[in-house]
Scaffold this motif. Structure first.
Motif, PDB file in Angstrom:
ATOM      1  N   SER A   1       0.843  -1.189   0.000  1.00  0.00           N
ATOM      2  CA  SER A   1       0.000   0.000   0.000  1.00  0.00           C
ATOM      3  C   SER A   1       0.883   1.245   0.000  1.00  0.00           C
ATOM      4  CB  SER A   1      -0.943   0.004   1.203  1.00  0.00           C
ATOM      5  OG  SER A   1      -0.213   0.024   2.415  1.00  0.00           O
ATOM      6  N   GLY A   2       0.250   2.415  -0.058  1.00  0.00           N
ATOM      7  CA  GLY A   2       0.993   3.656  -0.082  1.00  0.00           C
ATOM      8  C   GLY A   2       1.453   4.001  -1.485  1.00  0.00           C
ATOM      9  N   SER A   3       2.641   4.584  -1.589  1.00  0.00           N
ATOM     10  CA  SER A   3       3.210   4.979  -2.873  1.00  0.00           C
ATOM     11  C   SER A   3       3.873   3.775  -3.518  1.00  0.00           C
ATOM     12  CB  SER A   3       4.202   6.123  -2.686  1.00  0.00           C
ATOM     13  OG  SER A   3       3.573   7.258  -2.109  1.00  0.00           O
ATOM     14  N   ILE A   4       3.059   2.949  -4.134  1.00  0.00           N
ATOM     15  CA  ILE A   4       3.531   1.671  -4.660  1.00  0.00           C
ATOM     16  C   ILE A   4       4.428   1.855  -5.882  1.00  0.00           C
ATOM     17  CG2 ILE A   4       2.817  -0.530  -5.649  1.00  0.00           C
ATOM     18  CD1 ILE A   4       0.256  -0.298  -3.945  1.00  0.00           C
ATOM     19  N   GLY A   5       4.043   2.729  -6.774  1.00  0.00           N
ATOM     20  CA  GLY A   5       4.811   2.925  -7.990  1.00  0.00           C
ATOM     21  C   GLY A   5       4.712   1.726  -8.916  1.00  0.00           C
ATOM     22  N   SER A   6       5.696   1.588  -9.775  1.00  0.00           N
ATOM     23  CA  SER A   6       5.732   0.490 -10.732  1.00  0.00           C
ATOM     24  C   SER A   6       6.666  -0.592 -10.216  1.00  0.00           C
ATOM     25  CB  SER A   6       6.187   0.987 -12.102  1.00  0.00           C
ATOM     26  OG  SER A   6       5.276   1.925 -12.643  1.00  0.00           O
ATOM     27  N   ILE A   7       6.087  -1.605  -9.628  1.00  0.00           N
ATOM     28  CA  ILE A   7       6.876  -2.695  -9.063  1.00  0.00           C
ATOM     29  C   ILE A   7       7.333  -3.616 -10.181  1.00  0.00           C
ATOM     30  CG2 ILE A   7       6.852  -4.679  -7.527  1.00  0.00           C
ATOM     31  CD1 ILE A   7       4.835  -3.192  -5.800  1.00  0.00           C
ATOM     32  N   ASN A   8       8.627  -3.843 -10.236  1.00  0.00           N
ATOM     33  CA  ASN A   8       9.206  -4.710 -11.251  1.00  0.00           C
ATOM     34  C   ASN A   8       9.268  -6.160 -10.791  1.00  0.00           C
ATOM     35  OD1 ASN A   8      12.235  -5.750 -12.427  1.00  0.00           O
ATOM     36  ND2 ASN A   8      10.777  -4.902 -13.909  1.00  0.00           N
ATOM     37  N   ALA A   9       9.391  -6.360  -9.478  1.00  0.00           N
ATOM     38  CA  ALA A   9       9.469  -7.703  -8.938  1.00  0.00           C
ATOM     39  C   ALA A   9       8.957  -7.713  -7.511  1.00  0.00           C
ATOM     40  CB  ALA A   9      10.902  -8.228  -8.979  1.00  0.00           C
ATOM     41  N   MET A  10       8.414  -8.840  -7.109  1.00  0.00           N
ATOM     42  CA  MET A  10       7.974  -9.049  -5.748  1.00  0.00           C
ATOM     43  C   MET A  10       8.726 -10.245  -5.194  1.00  0.00           C
ATOM     44  SD  MET A  10       5.466  -8.511  -8.137  1.00  0.00           S
ATOM     45  CE  MET A  10       4.033  -7.478  -8.492  1.00  0.00           C
ATOM     46  N   GLY A  11       9.108 -10.158  -3.941  1.00  0.00           N
ATOM     47  CA  GLY A  11       9.912 -11.227  -3.393  1.00  0.00           C
ATOM     48  C   GLY A  11       9.556 -11.580  -1.969  1.00  0.00           C
ATOM     49  N   TRP A  12       9.979 -12.770  -1.592  1.00  0.00           N
ATOM     50  CA  TRP A  12       9.902 -13.248  -0.222  1.00  0.00           C
ATOM     51  C   TRP A  12      11.301 -13.593   0.263  1.00  0.00           C
ATOM     52  CZ3 TRP A  12       5.949 -13.045   3.077  1.00  0.00           C
ATOM     53  CH2 TRP A  12       4.659 -12.877   2.557  1.00  0.00           C
ATOM     54  N   PHE A  13      11.618 -13.119   1.446  1.00  0.00           N
ATOM     55  CA  PHE A  13      12.881 -13.397   2.099  1.00  0.00           C
ATOM     56  C   PHE A  13      12.599 -14.062   3.438  1.00  0.00           C
ATOM     57  CE2 PHE A  13      13.537  -9.964  -0.797  1.00  0.00           C
ATOM     58  CZ  PHE A  13      14.862  -9.993  -1.198  1.00  0.00           C
ATOM     59  N   ARG A  14      13.604 -14.687   4.000  1.00  0.00           N
ATOM     60  CA  ARG A  14      13.451 -15.227   5.338  1.00  0.00           C
ATOM     61  C   ARG A  14      14.753 -15.106   6.108  1.00  0.00           C
ATOM     62  NH1 ARG A  14      12.777 -21.728   4.053  1.00  0.00           N
ATOM     63  NH2 ARG A  14      14.963 -22.139   3.450  1.00  0.00           N
ATOM     64  N   GLN A  15      14.620 -15.056   7.416  1.00  0.00           N
ATOM     65  CA  GLN A  15      15.773 -14.994   8.282  1.00  0.00           C
ATOM     66  C   GLN A  15      15.532 -15.893   9.479  1.00  0.00           C
ATOM     67  OE1 GLN A  15      16.924 -11.087   9.740  1.00  0.00           O
ATOM     68  NE2 GLN A  15      19.057 -11.756   9.840  1.00  0.00           N
ATOM     69  N   ALA A  16      16.355 -16.907   9.594  1.00  0.00           N
ATOM     70  CA  ALA A  16      16.302 -17.808  10.725  1.00  0.00           C
ATOM     71  C   ALA A  16      17.201 -17.279  11.831  1.00  0.00           C
ATOM     72  CB  ALA A  16      16.741 -19.212  10.307  1.00  0.00           C
ATOM     73  N   PRO A  17      16.954 -17.678  13.072  1.00  0.00           N
ATOM     74  CA  PRO A  17      17.790 -17.203  14.180  1.00  0.00           C
ATOM     75  C   PRO A  17      19.270 -17.479  13.941  1.00  0.00           C
ATOM     76  CG  PRO A  17      15.846 -18.295  15.028  1.00  0.00           C
ATOM     77  CD  PRO A  17      15.860 -18.545  13.545  1.00  0.00           C
ATOM     78  N   GLY A  18      20.091 -16.449  14.087  1.00  0.00           N
ATOM     79  CA  GLY A  18      21.520 -16.593  13.926  1.00  0.00           C
ATOM     80  C   GLY A  18      22.004 -16.734  12.500  1.00  0.00           C
ATOM     81  N   LYS A  19      21.122 -16.564  11.536  1.00  0.00           N
ATOM     82  CA  LYS A  19      21.494 -16.721  10.143  1.00  0.00           C
ATOM     83  C   LYS A  19      21.204 -15.454   9.346  1.00  0.00           C
ATOM     84  CE  LYS A  19      20.867 -21.732  10.025  1.00  0.00           C
ATOM     85  NZ  LYS A  19      20.234 -22.879   9.311  1.00  0.00           N
ATOM     86  N   GLN A  20      21.806 -15.375   8.169  1.00  0.00           N
ATOM     87  CA  GLN A  20      21.601 -14.236   7.291  1.00  0.00           C
ATOM     88  C   GLN A  20      20.237 -14.307   6.617  1.00  0.00           C
ATOM     89  OE1 GLN A  20      23.836 -11.630   6.860  1.00  0.00           O
ATOM     90  NE2 GLN A  20      24.987 -12.596   8.502  1.00  0.00           N
ATOM     91  N   ARG A  21      19.706 -13.150   6.290  1.00  0.00           N
ATOM     92  CA  ARG A  21      18.480 -13.087   5.520  1.00  0.00           C
ATOM     93  C   ARG A  21      18.760 -13.590   4.112  1.00  0.00           C
ATOM     94  NH1 ARG A  21      17.296  -7.574   5.550  1.00  0.00           N
ATOM     95  NH2 ARG A  21      18.458  -7.424   3.576  1.00  0.00           N
TER      96      ARG A  21
END
Length: 116
Positions: free
Chosen positions: A25-45
């Motif tokens: 929502s908000g100022s969305i603009g033209s999104i070129n890609a949508m993604g999902w990331f995750r971060q487990a405890p003690g690990k990198q995103r």
């Protein structure tokens, strides 16, 4: 700026499924890609899955054949099947823009916990 809100996380047994949602929502603009990331405890995103405005998808090797990313106009989803304990993490969504890449913004995320 675009605001992103994740939802759909929870506690599930190994082998189960969850569907995560990301509402933009908000100022969305033209999104070129949508993604999902995750971060487990003690690990990198890490990037888990991404979908382009044209519909092309990419997945991390660890989730291929188990997770599916999809999108609507201002919402994208992550269908998570055959969940494993190692999938336990906080999951975040993000929006990518041509020329600038992923937004320098992270929401609250949604916790996914997979029990053995």
């Amino acid at each position: 700026q675009v605001q992103l809100v994740e939802s759909g996380g929870g506690l599930v047994q190994a082998g189960g499924s969850l569907r995560l949602s990301c509402a933009a929502s908000g100022s969305i603009g033209s999104i070129n890609a949508m993604g999902w990331f995750r971060q487990a405890p003690g690990k990198q995103r890490e990037l888990v899955a991404a979908i382009s405005s044209g519909g092309g998808t990419n997945y991390a090797d660890s989730v291929k054949a188990r997770f599916t990313i999809s999108r609507a106009r201002n919402t994208w989803y992550l269908q998570m099947n055959s969940l494993k304990p190692e999938d336990t993490a906080v999951y975040y969504c993000n929006a990518g823009y041509a020329g600038t890449g992923w937004r320098n913004y992270w929401g609250q995320g949604t916790q996914v916990t997979v029990s053995s």
